[in-house]
Design a protein around this motif. Structure first.
Motif, PDB file in Angstrom:
ATOM      1  N   GLU A   1      33.961  37.315  57.249  1.00  0.00           N
ATOM      2  CA  GLU A   1      33.519  36.865  55.935  1.00  0.00           C
ATOM      3  C   GLU A   1      34.737  36.759  55.004  1.00  0.00           C
ATOM      4  O   GLU A   1      35.667  37.562  55.080  1.00  0.00           O
ATOM      5  N   ILE A   2      34.721  35.756  54.122  1.00  0.00           N
ATOM      6  CA  ILE A   2      35.783  35.588  53.135  1.00  0.00           C
ATOM      7  C   ILE A   2      35.113  35.470  51.765  1.00  0.00           C
ATOM      8  O   ILE A   2      34.536  34.439  51.433  1.00  0.00           O
ATOM      9  N   TRP A   3      35.187  36.541  50.990  1.00  0.00           N
ATOM     10  CA  TRP A   3      34.552  36.573  49.672  1.00  0.00           C
ATOM     11  C   TRP A   3      35.612  36.619  48.586  1.00  0.00           C
ATOM     12  O   TRP A   3      36.731  37.098  48.796  1.00  0.00           O
ATOM     13  N   GLN A   4      35.218  36.166  47.432  1.00  0.00           N
ATOM     14  CA  GLN A   4      36.165  36.091  46.320  1.00  0.00           C
ATOM     15  C   GLN A   4      35.596  36.748  45.065  1.00  0.00           C
ATOM     16  O   GLN A   4      34.416  36.625  44.771  1.00  0.00           O
ATOM     17  N   MET A   5      36.459  37.462  44.353  1.00  0.00           N
ATOM     18  CA  MET A   5      36.089  38.066  43.080  1.00  0.00           C
ATOM     19  C   MET A   5      37.212  37.825  42.072  1.00  0.00           C
ATOM     20  O   MET A   5      38.372  37.622  42.449  1.00  0.00           O
ATOM     21  N   ASP A   6      36.836  37.841  40.817  1.00  0.00           N
ATOM     22  CA  ASP A   6      37.801  37.637  39.745  1.00  0.00           C
ATOM     23  C   ASP A   6      37.675  38.790  38.756  1.00  0.00           C
ATOM     24  O   ASP A   6      36.570  39.152  38.346  1.00  0.00           O
ATOM     25  N   VAL A   7      38.813  39.366  38.392  1.00  0.00           N
ATOM     26  CA  VAL A   7      38.812  40.468  37.434  1.00  0.00           C
ATOM     27  C   VAL A   7      38.896  39.889  36.021  1.00  0.00           C
ATOM     28  O   VAL A   7      39.877  39.231  35.680  1.00  0.00           O
ATOM     29  N   LYS A   8      37.871  40.120  35.235  1.00  0.00           N
ATOM     30  CA  LYS A   8      37.878  39.627  33.860  1.00  0.00           C
ATOM     31  C   LYS A   8      38.861  40.452  33.021  1.00  0.00           C
ATOM     32  O   LYS A   8      38.853  41.677  33.083  1.00  0.00           O
ATOM     33  N   THR A   9      39.682  39.749  32.254  1.00  0.00           N
ATOM     34  CA  THR A   9      40.680  40.412  31.396  1.00  0.00           C
ATOM     35  C   THR A   9      41.361  41.566  32.138  1.00  0.00           C
ATOM     36  O   THR A   9      41.327  42.714  31.710  1.00  0.00           O
ATOM     37  N   ALA A  10      41.967  41.232  33.278  1.00  0.00           N
ATOM     38  CA  ALA A  10      42.549  42.254  34.160  1.00  0.00           C
ATOM     39  C   ALA A  10      43.581  43.120  33.462  1.00  0.00           C
ATOM     40  O   ALA A  10      43.609  44.342  33.624  1.00  0.00           O
ATOM     41  N   PHE A  11      44.451  42.500  32.653  1.00  0.00           N
ATOM     42  CA  PHE A  11      45.556  43.248  32.064  1.00  0.00           C
ATOM     43  C   PHE A  11      45.092  44.319  31.082  1.00  0.00           C
ATOM     44  O   PHE A  11      45.830  45.250  30.774  1.00  0.00           O
ATOM     45  N   LEU A  12      43.864  44.209  30.587  1.00  0.00           N
ATOM     46  CA  LEU A  12      43.364  45.203  29.644  1.00  0.00           C
ATOM     47  C   LEU A  12      43.045  46.536  30.318  1.00  0.00           C
ATOM     48  O   LEU A  12      42.748  47.515  29.638  1.00  0.00           O
TER      49      LEU A  12
ATOM     50  N   ASN B   1      34.514  42.041  58.551  1.00  0.00           N
ATOM     51  CA  ASN B   1      33.582  41.686  59.623  1.00  0.00           C
ATOM     52  C   ASN B   1      32.191  42.283  59.432  1.00  0.00           C
ATOM     53  O   ASN B   1      31.366  42.232  60.352  1.00  0.00           O
ATOM     54  N   ASP B   2      31.915  42.852  58.263  1.00  0.00           N
ATOM     55  CA  ASP B   2      30.590  43.424  58.032  1.00  0.00           C
ATOM     56  C   ASP B   2      30.161  43.166  56.584  1.00  0.00           C
ATOM     57  O   ASP B   2      30.857  43.563  55.645  1.00  0.00           O
ATOM     58  N   ILE B   3      29.010  42.518  56.440  1.00  0.00           N
ATOM     59  CA  ILE B   3      28.518  42.162  55.109  1.00  0.00           C
ATOM     60  C   ILE B   3      28.156  43.412  54.305  1.00  0.00           C
ATOM     61  O   ILE B   3      28.409  43.489  53.107  1.00  0.00           O
ATOM     62  N   GLY B   4      27.575  44.408  54.971  1.00  0.00           N
ATOM     63  CA  GLY B   4      27.188  45.628  54.272  1.00  0.00           C
ATOM     64  C   GLY B   4      28.372  46.353  53.661  1.00  0.00           C
ATOM     65  O   GLY B   4      28.315  46.810  52.512  1.00  0.00           O
ATOM     66  N   VAL B   5      29.460  46.452  54.425  1.00  0.00           N
ATOM     67  CA  VAL B   5      30.670  47.123  53.932  1.00  0.00           C
ATOM     68  C   VAL B   5      31.268  46.348  52.771  1.00  0.00           C
ATOM     69  O   VAL B   5      31.667  46.925  51.746  1.00  0.00           O
ATOM     70  N   LEU B   6      31.321  45.031  52.895  1.00  0.00           N
ATOM     71  CA  LEU B   6      31.876  44.202  51.828  1.00  0.00           C
ATOM     72  C   LEU B   6      31.036  44.310  50.553  1.00  0.00           C
ATOM     73  O   LEU B   6      31.576  44.341  49.444  1.00  0.00           O
ATOM     74  N   THR B   7      29.735  44.376  50.717  1.00  0.00           N
ATOM     75  CA  THR B   7      28.849  44.514  49.558  1.00  0.00           C
ATOM     76  C   THR B   7      29.099  45.837  48.836  1.00  0.00           C
ATOM     77  O   THR B   7      29.116  45.896  47.597  1.00  0.00           O
ATOM     78  N   THR B   8      29.299  46.899  49.616  1.00  0.00           N
ATOM     79  CA  THR B   8      29.594  48.211  49.026  1.00  0.00           C
ATOM     80  C   THR B   8      30.895  48.179  48.252  1.00  0.00           C
ATOM     81  O   THR B   8      30.996  48.736  47.144  1.00  0.00           O
ATOM     82  N   ILE B   9      31.905  47.516  48.804  1.00  0.00           N
ATOM     83  CA  ILE B   9      33.206  47.422  48.134  1.00  0.00           C
ATOM     84  C   ILE B   9      33.079  46.625  46.841  1.00  0.00           C
ATOM     85  O   ILE B   9      33.642  47.001  45.806  1.00  0.00           O
TER      86      ILE B   9
END
Length: 322
Positions: A90-101, A189-197
């Motif tokens: 699986e390849i998922w993407q996230m973005d940190v809003k206002t990361a530098f704060l 390689n596991d959706i459950g683990v990625l969801t937890t993260i």
């Protein structure tokens, strides 16, 4: 602008407090920066306002020390995407809003109140920063330290040679995390683990879940999971470069550099009119833009970029000597 100010206090995250300006201390300024963020198709998705400190007025050793912050190398991203494609991860993407704060400051920094949000009756007071803010010299360094400490506390191990790549292995479950400033790729390689993260990251920082990765760093990621293939495309970025430098209707070719062509001084402008016209034509900027394309998705133009870069270096050296 209201959303930006609200992010300053996400989950009790207080970026500054109003105080009386200390004697002898001149607060740094701040200003609003506006930007249009575009999606995969190049269309505008959001209008963004960012409050930025005027860090150019900071003084080294007084209100900042370290400024360096690493980012993931493009070759590392390509390698992990290749592994994910072959092993069907699986390849998922996230973005940190206002990361530098999220970064914590070690120095005492005072800033003027932002335009449009000056507190009535407290106009004479200044903002004492408790966290880093965009524009500060140490902002990216503070954010990287904060994220590194947080992700390691969750069991991730940092790659020795690539400080922005982390891995976590639990029995048969494998997860990679790639950080590029405020963009995060989760590969596993596991959706459950990625969801937890993802849930844990959302508790630590103000995150935006972008689902399955399809567009990162201006690169489109078309994927065919059935045939285990994944491509990298910068077509939108390339079209943008062509339009910016008036090459949208230029003649196309199959090869990036024709065999037998030699760039020489004889091709330089000779008349005063030609010289004046060429002064208005940018050279270093398009070369830099093409270098980014070369490093990301088009290594086939490496030789051509090397040739035009050599001419640029020779011209720069000539002007310096003059």
């Amino acid at each position: 602008m209201n959303q930006e100010m609200e992010s300053m206090y996400f989950k009790k995250k207080k970026v500054w407090e109003l105080v009386e300006a200390p004697n002898g201390v001149k607060p740094i300024g701040c200003k609003w920066i506006y930007k249009r963020k575009r999606g995969v198709d190049g269309n505008v998705e959001t209008f963004k306002a960012r409050l930025v400190a005027e860090g150019f007025t900071q003084k080294g050793g007084i209100n900042y020390k370290e400024t360096f912050s690493p980012v993931a190398m493009l070759k590392s991203i390509r390698i992990l995407l290749s592994i994910a494609a072959v092993l069907d991860y699986e390849i998922w993407q996230m973005d940190v809003k206002t990361a530098f704060l999220n970064g914590h400051l070690e120095e005492n920094i005072y800033m003027q109140q932002p335009d449009g949000f000056i507190q009535k009756g407290q106009e004479h007071m200044v903002c004492k920063l408790q966290r880093s803010i965009y524009g500060l010299k140490q902002a990216s360094w503070s954010w990287n330290i904060r994220f590194d400490q947080a992700i390691k506390s969750f069991g991730f191990i940092q790659n020795i040679d690539e400080p922005c790549v982390y891995k976590k292995i639990q029995e048969k479950f494998v997860t990679f995390l790639i950080l590029y400033v405020d963009d995060i790729l989760l590969i596993g390689n596991d959706i459950g683990v990625l969801t937890t993260i993802k849930s844990w990251l959302a508790e630590q920082f103000d995150m935006k879940d972008l689902g399955e990765a399809s567009y990162i760093l201006g690169i489109k990621l078309p994927r065919d999971r059935k045939n285990k293939t994944l491509a990298l495309s910068q077509a939108v970025y390339i079209d943008k470069i062509l339009a910016r430098f008036s090459m949208k209707n230029s003649k196309t070719g199959l090869l990036p550099f024709r065999h037998g062509i030699t760039l020489s001084k004889d091709q330089s402008p000779k008349t005063s009119e030609e010289i004046e016209r060429m002064r208005r034509v940018p050279y270093a900027t398009p070369v830099g833009s093409l270098m980014y394309v070369m490093l990301c998705t088009r290594p086939d133009i490496c030789f051509a970029i090397g040739m035009v870069s050599l001419i640029l270096d020779l011209n720069t050296g000539l002007r310096s000597s003059i």
